[in-house]
Design an enzyme around this catalytic site. Structure first.
Site: not given
Length: 547
Positions: A129, A131-132, A134-136, A292
């Site tokens: 959905l 994606s960044a 550090i994680a998705q 953040d």
């Protein structure tokens, strides 16, 4: 420098040069050393000359990994410092980083849960959905076997595999650079670069443990339960692991989609004001704030556009402040708002952030020069980037040290400004925040607050009240014992003084006898001179022996 660090440093230089980022350096004397250093890597050329600079910058940050992506995310909110073609590209780093393989994502999720995904969920989407760095995240729904949870839509957030070594290498390089900064400039100590990197490392590594994000989100949700200003999705702790987070799926308008917000009839002025209120509430009421708050983590509910509600996700980085920091910040903010620059200067001196011998009048005038022009203007006409630059120059002039515990707060303030510019450029940030801070300060000294503090300490008082007579008796005995020890110490001290005096007299007598025998050698019989020397030696040896 270790081999891995050298290789990582070379990789960073290689990526920056292959995307042609060095071509943006202005040809001025200040950049001459960098341009000369670049010639050493003559075999590395710009491989993407057809792409725009903003796209090349985004791709370079994306290639270098999470530490650099985080930097790009923060820069994307500063549209007053960068042209739109750069800011728009960097904004894609907030939630549109290239995802990793869905097969690998499924394998990581099943490994964390200890079984097939279908054992707990249905409708799992293979495509990420979002994606960044550090994680998705992937979406799914609880299956019928989960009782009351059955049918609820959820988001499964999974950490990128093998990402920790890359982060640790970048952090190690940052530490090396930070240790060199004080050697490169006389003012490097003021920046406290090592402490700043330590704070950044702590927050970045905390994002690698999603259980911390889960706990942060639960706390933040509790702080704003039933609040019309902020909604935090529900967490499902039974399914959360170190590298997996399962939470309620939310639907909202991305805060950066101004057109969609306006089309939904959102009250943009109220939305901007509530953003400021949410921030100050988290900082001063709760001492626990989302640190953040880039646009990729903030949404606005579709419901009640006349009374817009924020939706906050990704609570991996949070900040906390102690009571002294809060009081210091509140007093500084209020002094700024009231244009009481002398109070601002005095607070800086009292806090120990500048040397205590700082000239108060000069310090006050320096703040006045920097801050006076920004008042009575809408947010659109104020460049906080330039203000911060001026404050930095003022700090350098008066030897002000960077405070690592406030780095997260400063970064969050930059995010707030970036969001405010996008939502409602005419927002009067000062008038929105000042009443909140004034009420908070008044509340701190109110009788009601004193009573609450007394109630908070009442269990401690009650617990120790019964033991008070015994504690007092023990204290009196200890005091008597200390008095006796002091008497003994005084007696010993006087005795030692007497012995020292005797030694001094002995040395003086020995010296007189010695020099008497030495000079009397030509006038007295030999046996008498030798006798005087022997007696002097005996007295001197006796004094030393006693010591």
């Amino acid at each position: 420098m270790k081999l891995k660090q050298c290789l990582r440093l070379y990789q960073i230089v290689r990526v920056l040069l292959q995307y042609g980022l060095d071509e943006s350096l202005p040809k001025i004397p200040l950049t001459r050393p960098i341009r000369c250093f670049r010639k050493l890597f003559f075999w590395l050329n710009n491989q993407h000359p057809e792409k725009s600079f903003g796209l090349r910058l985004r791709l370079a940050f994306q290639t270098l990994g999470p530490v650099w992506i985080k930097l790009g995310q923060m820069l994307s909110t500063r549209r007053d410092l960068f042209p739109p073609e750069i800011a728009d590209e960097l904004a894609l780093l907030q939630d549109k980083v290239e995802p990793f393989s869905s097969v690998l994502a499924r394998a990581e999720i099943e490994k964390a849960l200890g079984g097939k995904i279908e054992q707990w969920f249905i409708d799992f989407t293979e495509q990420a959905l979002a994606s960044a760095s550090i994680a998705q995240v992937h979406t799914a729904r609880f299956n019928a076997d989960q009782g009351e949870l059955a049918g609820r839509e959820v988001v499964l957030k999974v950490i990128r595999p093998d990402i920790r070594p890359v982060i640790e290498l970048d952090i190690a390089l940052m530490y090396r650079i930070a240790k060199w900064i004080p050697r490169l400039t006389r003012e490097g100590y003021r920046l406290r670069p090592v402490e700043v990197i330590q704070e950044y490392e702590k927050t970045l590594l905390a994002e690698l443990d999603l259980r911390q994000e889960m706990a942060n989100a639960i706390q933040l949700r509790q702080n704003f339960l039933d609040s019309p200003m902020l909604y935090v999705p529900e967490m499902y702790p039974d399914f959360c692991r170190q590298n997996l987070l399962v939470m309620e799926r939310i639907y909202g308008i991305p805060i950066s989609d101004i057109a969609a917000l306006e089309a939904n009839g959102t009250d943009m002025k109220l939305l901007a004001e509530r953003g400021v209120q949410v921030f100050f509430t988290q900082v001063f009421r709760d001492s626990f704030f989302h640190a953040d708050m880039h646009p990729g983590n903030i949404f606005v509910s579709y419901q009640h556009p006349e009374s817009p509600q924020y939706i906050g996700i990704d609570c991996g980085i949070v900040g906390t402040l102690n009571s002294e920091d809060k009081r210091y910040l509140a007093e500084n903010f209020l002094a700024f708002f009231n244009r009481d620059y002398r109070r601002v200067a005095q607070l800086h001196i009292d806090s120990g952030w500048v040397p205590e011998d700082t000239n108060l009048d000069e310090f006050e005038q320096a703040f006045r020069v920097v801050c006076e022009p920004i008042f009575s203007k809408p947010l659109a006409e104020i460049s906080f980037g330039h203000v911060l630059l001026n404050l930095f120059n003022t700090a350098r002039r008066f030897q002000m040290q960077v405070q690592p515990q406030l780095v997260l707060l400063q970064k969050t303030l930059l995010y707030i400004e970036g969001l405010g510019r996008q939502l409602y450029p005419q927002l009067d940030l000062w008038q929105t925040a000042k009443p909140f801070l004034q009420n908070w300060m008044n509340e701190q000294i109110s009788v009601k607050r004193m009573y609450r503090d007394f109630q908070a300490h009442l269990p401690y008082v009650r617990e120790h009240f019964a033991a008070f007579p015994q504690t007092l008796h023990q204290a009196l005995l200890e005091q008597k014992k200390i008095r006796q020890e002091l008497v003994s110490i005084r007696r010993e001290f006087k005795l030692q003084q007497r012995k020292n005096t005797q030694r001094v007299y002995g040395v003086i007598v020995a010296s007189l006898l010695f020099f008497g025998g030495l000079f009397g050698y030509h006038f007295l019989p030999n046996w008498l001179s030798i006798g005087l020397l022997l007696v002097a030696s005996g007295v001197l040896v006796g004094s030393v022996w006693k010591k």
